[in-house]
Design a protein around this motif. Structure first.
Motif, PDB file in Angstrom:
ATOM      1  N   MET A 246       0.773  -1.340   0.080  1.00 16.89           N
ATOM      2  CA  MET A 246      -0.045   0.222  -0.113  1.00 16.89           C
ATOM      3  C   MET A 246       0.931   1.358   0.212  1.00 16.89           C
ATOM      4  O   MET A 246       1.873   1.355   0.673  1.00 16.89           O
ATOM      5  N   THR A 247       0.388   2.365  -0.612  1.00 16.91           N
ATOM      6  CA  THR A 247       1.149   3.446  -0.758  1.00 16.91           C
ATOM      7  C   THR A 247       0.625   4.395   0.215  1.00 16.91           C
ATOM      8  O   THR A 247       1.168   5.354   0.570  1.00 16.91           O
ATOM      9  N   THR A 248      -0.556   4.202   0.915  1.00 23.74           N
ATOM     10  CA  THR A 248      -1.048   5.265   1.968  1.00 23.74           C
ATOM     11  C   THR A 248      -1.471   4.260   2.931  1.00 23.74           C
ATOM     12  O   THR A 248      -1.611   3.099   3.035  1.00 23.74           O
ATOM     13  N   HIS A 249      -1.620   4.923   4.197  1.00 20.97           N
ATOM     14  CA  HIS A 249      -1.926   4.121   5.462  1.00 20.97           C
ATOM     15  C   HIS A 249      -3.692   3.843   5.401  1.00 20.97           C
ATOM     16  O   HIS A 249      -4.555   4.655   5.015  1.00 20.97           O
ATOM     17  N   PRO A 250      -3.838   2.645   5.760  1.00 24.75           N
ATOM     18  CA  PRO A 250      -5.149   2.098   5.917  1.00 24.75           C
ATOM     19  C   PRO A 250      -6.004   3.116   6.957  1.00 24.75           C
ATOM     20  O   PRO A 250      -5.398   3.556   8.096  1.00 24.75           O
ATOM     21  N   ASN A 251      -7.081   3.365   6.739  1.00 25.00           N
ATOM     22  CA  ASN A 251      -7.834   4.359   7.788  1.00 25.00           C
ATOM     23  C   ASN A 251      -8.430   3.740   8.922  1.00 25.00           C
ATOM     24  O   ASN A 251      -8.312   2.124   8.910  1.00 25.00           O
ATOM     25  N   LEU A 252      -8.799   4.391  10.017  1.00 21.11           N
ATOM     26  CA  LEU A 252      -9.377   3.602  11.141  1.00 21.11           C
ATOM     27  C   LEU A 252     -10.431   2.637  11.084  1.00 21.11           C
ATOM     28  O   LEU A 252     -10.248   1.418  11.687  1.00 21.11           O
ATOM     29  N   THR A 253     -11.271   2.742  10.062  1.00 22.80           N
ATOM     30  CA  THR A 253     -12.389   1.753   9.705  1.00 22.80           C
ATOM     31  C   THR A 253     -11.693   0.523   9.034  1.00 22.80           C
ATOM     32  O   THR A 253     -12.234  -0.625   9.575  1.00 22.80           O
ATOM     33  N   GLN A 254     -11.140   0.742   8.321  1.00 21.68           N
ATOM     34  CA  GLN A 254     -10.374  -0.693   7.509  1.00 21.68           C
ATOM     35  C   GLN A 254      -9.382  -1.368   8.819  1.00 21.68           C
ATOM     36  O   GLN A 254      -9.520  -2.658   8.911  1.00 21.68           O
ATOM     37  N   ILE A 255      -8.733  -0.610   9.536  1.00 16.81           N
ATOM     38  CA  ILE A 255      -7.865  -1.304  10.626  1.00 16.81           C
ATOM     39  C   ILE A 255      -8.804  -2.118  11.837  1.00 16.81           C
ATOM     40  O   ILE A 255      -8.582  -3.150  12.100  1.00 16.81           O
ATOM     41  N   ASP A 256      -9.990  -1.363  12.016  1.00 16.79           N
ATOM     42  CA  ASP A 256     -11.129  -2.101  12.814  1.00 16.79           C
ATOM     43  C   ASP A 256     -11.515  -3.066  12.217  1.00 16.79           C
ATOM     44  O   ASP A 256     -11.772  -4.289  13.045  1.00 16.79           O
ATOM     45  N   ARG A 257     -11.763  -3.201  11.041  1.00 16.07           N
ATOM     46  CA  ARG A 257     -12.660  -4.293  10.187  1.00 16.07           C
ATOM     47  C   ARG A 257     -11.480  -5.449  10.283  1.00 16.07           C
ATOM     48  O   ARG A 257     -11.821  -6.833  10.343  1.00 16.07           O
ATOM     49  N   TYR A 258     -10.152  -5.084   9.864  1.00 16.67           N
ATOM     50  CA  TYR A 258      -9.257  -6.192   9.918  1.00 16.67           C
ATOM     51  C   TYR A 258      -9.082  -6.719  11.232  1.00 16.67           C
ATOM     52  O   TYR A 258      -8.740  -8.157  11.532  1.00 16.67           O
ATOM     53  N   ALA A 259      -9.228  -5.852  12.439  1.00 11.86           N
ATOM     54  CA  ALA A 259      -8.875  -6.524  13.731  1.00 11.86           C
ATOM     55  C   ALA A 259     -10.121  -7.171  14.196  1.00 11.86           C
ATOM     56  O   ALA A 259      -9.938  -8.272  14.993  1.00 11.86           O
ATOM     57  N   THR A 260     -11.322  -7.038  13.746  1.00 12.30           N
ATOM     58  CA  THR A 260     -12.510  -7.974  14.053  1.00 12.30           C
ATOM     59  C   THR A 260     -12.564  -9.292  13.276  1.00 12.30           C
ATOM     60  O   THR A 260     -13.731  -9.856  13.498  1.00 12.30           O
ATOM     61  N   GLY A 261     -11.829  -9.317  11.971  1.00 16.48           N
ATOM     62  CA  GLY A 261     -11.701 -10.306  11.024  1.00 16.48           C
ATOM     63  C   GLY A 261     -13.244 -10.132  10.330  1.00 16.48           C
ATOM     64  O   GLY A 261     -13.854 -11.084   9.968  1.00 16.48           O
ATOM     65  N   ASP A 262     -13.531  -9.016  10.003  1.00 14.51           N
ATOM     66  CA  ASP A 262     -14.713  -8.933   9.094  1.00 14.51           C
ATOM     67  C   ASP A 262     -14.791  -9.646   7.902  1.00 14.51           C
ATOM     68  O   ASP A 262     -13.922  -9.365   7.058  1.00 14.51           O
ATOM     69  N   PRO A 263     -15.689 -10.571   7.843  1.00 12.60           N
ATOM     70  CA  PRO A 263     -15.585 -11.266   6.292  1.00 12.60           C
ATOM     71  C   PRO A 263     -15.951 -10.415   5.283  1.00 12.60           C
ATOM     72  O   PRO A 263     -15.762 -10.963   4.326  1.00 12.60           O
ATOM     73  N   GLY A 264     -16.588  -9.165   5.361  1.00  8.72           N
ATOM     74  CA  GLY A 264     -16.693  -8.387   4.255  1.00  8.72           C
ATOM     75  C   GLY A 264     -15.523  -7.922   3.680  1.00  8.72           C
ATOM     76  O   GLY A 264     -15.665  -7.139   2.672  1.00  8.72           O
ATOM     77  N   LEU A 265     -14.280  -8.053   4.401  1.00  8.78           N
ATOM     78  CA  LEU A 265     -12.979  -7.387   3.824  1.00  8.78           C
ATOM     79  C   LEU A 265     -12.443  -8.177   2.954  1.00  8.78           C
ATOM     80  O   LEU A 265     -11.958  -9.547   3.351  1.00  8.78           O
ATOM     81  N   ASP A 266     -12.301  -7.830   1.668  1.00 11.00           N
ATOM     82  CA  ASP A 266     -11.793  -8.883   0.534  1.00 11.00           C
ATOM     83  C   ASP A 266     -10.462  -8.970   0.704  1.00 11.00           C
ATOM     84  O   ASP A 266      -9.473  -8.573   1.595  1.00 11.00           O
ATOM     85  N   GLU A 267      -9.883 -10.199   0.219  1.00 11.97           N
ATOM     86  CA  GLU A 267      -8.389 -10.648   0.395  1.00 11.97           C
ATOM     87  C   GLU A 267      -7.391  -9.886  -0.054  1.00 11.97           C
ATOM     88  O   GLU A 267      -6.639  -9.487   0.404  1.00 11.97           O
ATOM     89  N   ALA A 268      -7.599  -9.085  -1.140  1.00 14.88           N
ATOM     90  CA  ALA A 268      -6.772  -8.014  -1.663  1.00 14.88           C
ATOM     91  C   ALA A 268      -6.523  -7.166  -0.515  1.00 14.88           C
ATOM     92  O   ALA A 268      -5.354  -6.743  -0.334  1.00 14.88           O
ATOM     93  N   SER A 269      -7.598  -6.557   0.269  1.00 18.10           N
ATOM     94  CA  SER A 269      -7.365  -5.535   1.148  1.00 18.10           C
ATOM     95  C   SER A 269      -6.608  -6.066   2.338  1.00 18.10           C
ATOM     96  O   SER A 269      -5.749  -5.567   2.939  1.00 18.10           O
ATOM     97  N   VAL A 270      -7.162  -7.242   2.707  1.00 13.12           N
ATOM     98  CA  VAL A 270      -6.507  -8.038   3.920  1.00 13.12           C
ATOM     99  C   VAL A 270      -4.824  -8.060   3.627  1.00 13.12           C
ATOM    100  O   VAL A 270      -4.092  -7.730   4.445  1.00 13.12           O
ATOM    101  N   TRP A 271      -4.501  -8.480   2.536  1.00 15.42           N
ATOM    102  CA  TRP A 271      -3.146  -8.884   1.969  1.00 15.42           C
ATOM    103  C   TRP A 271      -2.324  -7.283   1.987  1.00 15.42           C
ATOM    104  O   TRP A 271      -1.335  -7.401   2.669  1.00 15.42           O
ATOM    105  N   ALA A 272      -3.074  -6.243   1.433  1.00 15.41           N
ATOM    106  CA  ALA A 272      -2.441  -4.870   1.370  1.00 15.41           C
ATOM    107  C   ALA A 272      -2.270  -4.630   2.908  1.00 15.41           C
ATOM    108  O   ALA A 272      -1.129  -4.018   3.170  1.00 15.41           O
TER     109      ALA A 272
END
Length: 267
Positions: free
Chosen positions: A1-27
């Motif tokens: 990633m060239t920019t920082h993920p926002n707090l919403t994305q980090i929160d969704r990643y931390a909670t294991g949100d299934p709606g977060l696609d694989e590409a975003s998780v990898w990034a």
């Protein structure tokens, strides 16, 4: 990633949100490896239950590490390069490819009336190696690698490059011995490699390679050997066409990069 993920994305990643696609998780995971600030934000996004579990795991790991002897030191440079760019199961396929090229050159020398067999099979030379470059049955560590951000396109391109680095010099050596045109040896080889990668985004790289090998054998190699005549698609005037086809297929394959996100599920 060239920019920082926002707090919403980090929160969704931390909670294991299934709606977060694989590409975003990898990034996000790749970004977290190098960004201490985002790791701190991630730590703040975890729940109390998660932090308790993490503390328990950390304590258990500390005890295990303290009780385990230090591993023997070894050079990592070759190990890292080998796993990123090469896999041991590629070696038999590369040896088979070189053997086939040698037999083709020998056959052409013995049967003078035949068209150049080396030239006929040159487009297919890298395909067996590419077919197993990233496949669950060809890599003993496939399940582990498939779960990492390096899986998919990155791993496939690295190992495809390793296959070409082995096959292209072999083609050049064999072709020089038979007097075949270097352009007609190498350009179709690269075009078929790019076509395999492109079709691989749709049906999987292994199926794409097998399909192209079958189609070329039935449509070009077999009729050329029966008629004892070089096909039009490998005539001296076709080099520019092969160069154009190679460039177009490569660009389209790169534009289809999203198709490699789920490559591990197809192969």
């Amino acid at each position: 990633m060239t920019t920082h993920p926002n707090l919403t994305q980090i929160d969704r990643y931390a909670t294991g949100d299934p709606g977060l696609d694989e590409a975003s998780v990898w990034a996000i995971e790749v970004h977290l490896e190098d960004c201490a600030d985002c790791r701190a934000r991630l730590a703040g996004s975890t729940t109390a239950e998660s932090r308790t579990v993490i503390d328990l795991v950390a304590t258990a790991l500390d005890r295990e590490i303290a009780a385990t002897p230090a591993p023997a030191r070894r050079s990592r440079s070759w190990s890292v390069a080998r796993h990123r760019w090469f896999v041991g199961t590629l070696l038999p396929w590369l040896v088979m490819t070189v053997t086939a090229l040698g037999c083709a050159a020998l056959l052409g020398a013995l049967w003078v009336g035949l068209p150049s067999v080396v030239l006929l099979i040159a487009p297919l030379a890298p395909l067996p190696g590419v077919a197993v470059a990233w496949h669950r049955r060809a890599d003993q560590a496939w399940e582990l690698i498939a779960a990492t951000p390096a899986a998919g396109l990155t791993m496939l391109l690295r190992r495809t490059a390793a296959v070409l680095a082995f096959v292209i010099p072999a083609l050049a050596v064999v072709g020089a011995g038979t007097g075949a045109s270097m352009a007609l040896l190498l350009l179709p080889c690269l075009a078929f490699t790019a076509a395999t990668l492109l079709l691989g985004t749709l049906v999987g790289v292994r199926r794409a390679a097998l399909g192209l090998i079958t189609a070329w054998t039935l449509a070009v190699i077999a009729p050329s050997l029966v008629a004892a005549r070089m096909p039009v698609v490998l005539s001296a005037d076709s080099a520019r066409t092969w160069a154009l086809v190679t460039a177009v297929l490569t660009v389209v394959a790169l534009l289809r990069v999203d198709g490699f996100r789920r490559l591990s599920h197809r192969d």
